[in-house]
Motif scaffolding. Sequence first.
Motif, short mmCIF file in Angstrom:
data_model
loop_
_atom_site.label_atom_id
_atom_site.label_comp_id
_atom_site.label_asym_id
_atom_site.label_seq_id
_atom_site.Cartn_x
_atom_site.Cartn_y
_atom_site.Cartn_z
N UNK A 193 0.19 4.53 -9.09
CA UNK A 193 0.99 4.65 -10.32
C UNK A 193 0.86 6.08 -10.80
N UNK A 194 2.02 6.69 -11.09
CA UNK A 194 2.05 8.07 -11.57
C UNK A 194 2.83 8.14 -12.87
N UNK A 195 2.67 9.26 -13.57
CA UNK A 195 3.46 9.52 -14.77
C UNK A 195 4.93 9.58 -14.38
N UNK A 196 5.78 9.26 -15.33
CA UNK A 196 7.22 9.29 -15.06
C UNK A 196 7.63 10.71 -14.66
N UNK A 197 8.51 10.83 -13.66
CA UNK A 197 8.98 12.17 -13.28
C UNK A 197 9.73 12.82 -14.43
N UNK A 198 9.74 14.13 -14.47
CA UNK A 198 10.35 14.89 -15.57
C UNK A 198 11.84 14.59 -15.73
N UNK A 199 12.52 14.23 -14.64
CA UNK A 199 13.97 13.99 -14.71
C UNK A 199 14.31 12.54 -15.02
N UNK A 200 13.31 11.70 -15.32
CA UNK A 200 13.57 10.28 -15.60
C UNK A 200 14.04 10.06 -17.01
N UNK A 234 0.82 -1.22 0.00
CA UNK A 234 0.00 0.00 0.00
C UNK A 234 0.85 1.27 0.00
N UNK A 235 2.11 1.15 0.34
CA UNK A 235 3.03 2.30 0.34
C UNK A 235 3.77 2.47 -0.98
N UNK A 236 3.54 1.59 -1.92
CA UNK A 236 4.29 1.58 -3.18
C UNK A 236 3.86 2.69 -4.13
N UNK A 237 4.85 3.26 -4.81
CA UNK A 237 4.63 4.23 -5.88
C UNK A 237 5.43 3.73 -7.09
N UNK A 238 4.72 3.48 -8.18
CA UNK A 238 5.36 3.11 -9.43
C UNK A 238 5.21 4.24 -10.42
N UNK A 239 6.22 4.38 -11.30
CA UNK A 239 6.17 5.36 -12.37
C UNK A 239 6.03 4.64 -13.71
N UNK A 240 5.19 5.17 -14.55
CA UNK A 240 4.98 4.61 -15.88
C UNK A 240 6.31 4.55 -16.62
N UNK A 241 6.58 3.42 -17.25
CA UNK A 241 7.80 3.23 -18.02
C UNK A 241 8.99 2.75 -17.22
N UNK A 242 8.88 2.70 -15.90
CA UNK A 242 9.98 2.26 -15.05
C UNK A 242 9.89 0.76 -14.76
N UNK A 243 11.02 0.16 -14.40
CA UNK A 243 11.10 -1.27 -14.09
C UNK A 243 11.00 -1.51 -12.60
N UNK A 244 10.26 -2.56 -12.23
CA UNK A 244 10.07 -2.93 -10.83
C UNK A 244 10.03 -4.45 -10.72
N UNK A 245 10.14 -4.94 -9.50
CA UNK A 245 10.03 -6.37 -9.24
C UNK A 245 8.83 -6.62 -8.35
N UNK A 246 7.98 -7.54 -8.77
CA UNK A 246 6.83 -7.99 -7.98
C UNK A 246 7.27 -9.26 -7.28
N UNK A 247 6.99 -9.36 -5.96
CA UNK A 247 7.41 -10.53 -5.19
C UNK A 247 6.21 -11.16 -4.49
#
Length: 133
Positions: free
Chosen positions: A126-133, A41-54
């Motif tokens: 899930x949010x849009x990718x940050x501008x500096x990504x 519930x504390x997770x924040x993902x950005x569109x286009x970024x890589x993450x691992x689901x466990x």
Amino acid sequence: MFSTVFSIVGTALALASASAASALPVSSRDVWDPAIFTPTSETLWYIGQDYTVTWNTSNPPQEVTDVYGRLYLTQGDSGQAGPTLAQGFPLSDGEVSITVPDVQPALNWKVVLMGDSGDYSAEFRIESAPADA
């Protein structure tokens, strides 16, 4: 007349008994629905970024019907399958790497892990990718 009634009742009881005998108790089925550890519930993902689901692999049944998993996104309590994040990976791995697809930013995304059965993660953002990504 009594013999007809007894015959009908006997047939109904036999069918009910056969039906009950063919239904296996839940505890004897080989369903595996491992709990998802991440995202939380504390997770924040950005569109286009890589993450691992466990997920938890500590308690599989002796016989697993479907040893390969499918992971997809859904929103809230809809239960409707959204974009597929990964598929064909061994459930016994306990993790899979994904890339967040181009979805609508929101606070109520969940991942669903399917294999033998399915399990949902907690809702996360899930949010849009940050501008500096």
